[in-house]
Motif scaffolding. Sequence first.
Motif, PDB file in Angstrom:
ATOM      1  N   TYR A  80       0.824  -1.223   0.000  1.00 28.42           N
ATOM      2  CA  TYR A  80       0.000   0.000   0.000  1.00 28.42           C
ATOM      3  C   TYR A  80       0.855   1.268   0.000  1.00 28.42           C
ATOM      4  CZ  TYR A  80      -3.825   3.075   1.583  1.00 28.42           C
ATOM      5  OH  TYR A  80      -4.761   4.061   1.690  1.00 28.42           O
ATOM      6  N   ARG A  83     -19.188   3.079 -12.101  1.00 33.03           N
ATOM      7  CA  ARG A  83     -19.488   2.608 -10.729  1.00 33.03           C
ATOM      8  C   ARG A  83     -20.951   2.153 -10.621  1.00 33.03           C
ATOM      9  NH1 ARG A  83     -16.511   7.573  -9.213  1.00 33.03           N
ATOM     10  NH2 ARG A  83     -14.510   6.956  -8.331  1.00 33.03           N
ATOM     11  N   ALA A  96     -12.951  -0.551   0.504  1.00 36.55           N
ATOM     12  CA  ALA A  96     -12.067   0.405  -0.206  1.00 36.55           C
ATOM     13  C   ALA A  96     -12.912   1.534  -0.777  1.00 36.55           C
ATOM     14  CB  ALA A  96     -11.254  -0.289  -1.291  1.00 36.55           C
ATOM     15  N   ASP A 123     -11.948   1.781   4.489  1.00 38.61           N
ATOM     16  CA  ASP A 123     -10.768   2.117   3.685  1.00 38.61           C
ATOM     17  C   ASP A 123      -9.562   2.221   4.620  1.00 38.61           C
ATOM     18  OD1 ASP A 123     -10.525   3.373   0.623  1.00 38.61           O
ATOM     19  OD2 ASP A 123      -8.879   3.945   1.946  1.00 38.61           O
ATOM     20  N   VAL A 157     -15.155  -1.517  -5.344  1.00 37.31           N
ATOM     21  CA  VAL A 157     -14.983  -0.889  -6.654  1.00 37.31           C
ATOM     22  C   VAL A 157     -13.553  -0.367  -6.827  1.00 37.31           C
ATOM     23  CG1 VAL A 157     -15.816   1.016  -8.113  1.00 37.31           C
ATOM     24  CG2 VAL A 157     -17.426  -0.258  -6.694  1.00 37.31           C
TER      25      VAL A 157
END
Length: 353
Positions: free
Chosen positions: A126, A162, A190, A213, A257
């Motif tokens: 990350y 989306r 996320a 997230d 997504v």
Amino acid sequence: MPDLVTKLAYQTLQQGKSLMGLAHKELSTRLMGLLDPANAPRTVPVPLEVLESLRASMEQLLALDWDEAEQGLYPASLLFDAPWLDWAARYPLVWLDMPAIWNRRSQRKVRDLPSDVRAEDYPGYYLQNFHHQTDGYLSDHSAALYDLQVEILFNGSADPMRRRMLQPLVRGLRAFADRSSRQLRVLDVATGTGRTLRQIRGALPEAQLVGLDLSASYLRQANRWLSQQPHELPQLVQANAEQMPFAGGSMQAVTCVFLLHELPREARATVLQECFRVLEPGGVLVLADSVQIADSPQFMPVMENFRRVFHEPYYRDYIADDIEGHMRAAGFECVAGETHFMTRVWSGRKVAL
Ligand SMILES: C[S@@+](CC[C@H](N)C(=O)[O-])C[C@H]1O[C@@H](n2cnc3c(N)ncnc32)[C@H](O)[C@@H]1O
């Protein structure tokens, strides 16, 4: 019910967004080519017939977006939902940020993060400048520009893409016969700055929404965008999607997504296992992410250029990965996939025993 004038307004708006996105990208690529020709990304040519096919599939996406609003899947107001004034004010910052992005790209600096970031709080994969963006996902500055950058990248079609997960989501939730007597919980994994939660809230105003997230800055931005609407505020949780702080069986639906392409393969599999764990039997998972080689081989040059222009360390692996296989291995059944423009949408069910 949306009318013809609204339809025309939507089409005009999308054409305007598309032209602005194309113009922005053309200008910035030329400028970089002029200022630093040695380090301009070496892209592969995109044949004319591929560009034509892209244009046609984007038109299909927008037509479907309109149709589903007209059918009442979500309110037509969602088609126009964007913080226009805010974005106009932030647009100059996108340009001001460009030299730092170019510099990072030309120097191959991919771990250029704020000095106060505690590395031990995040998985190693990350801690990178995804898309070469300043501060990676780890600052308010990055969070303030993210939506606008994505909007430019996809020529204004990020939200229409989306929204393609709303149909399988709403259909999947019909399995809960008692849905009128209890509030269904939908988790968006996320969630970033909350754009997906805004779409879900439009389609499922009664559901209890949760967003997760790893970035506190992105969640703060999500909180700001989402509190502009007179709805119950979703619960926003900072955590790793590989170890979600929710009880097993506590969600009736999970969405995710544009995350999978940013994960190494093992993490991708672990996140899908976590999605399975937190779902109640009968619950539905809906994923949306980039198209892959198997479903869209004709768009291979576009996928290749995405990887060459942006820092996307796991994208090459992602486009060849078997997402349906990961879903089945995690326990999902009734796995299905469909493609809309540059997005692949998968759904799967945790079958009730
Ligand atoms: C490309 S953005 C997508 C955000 C949002 N879903 C959207 O549609 O715009 C990827 C997001 O995934 C988050 N993320 C990446 N790895 C994560 C992990 N292991 N756990 C939780 N969030 C993660 C990032 O912080 C970022 O907000």
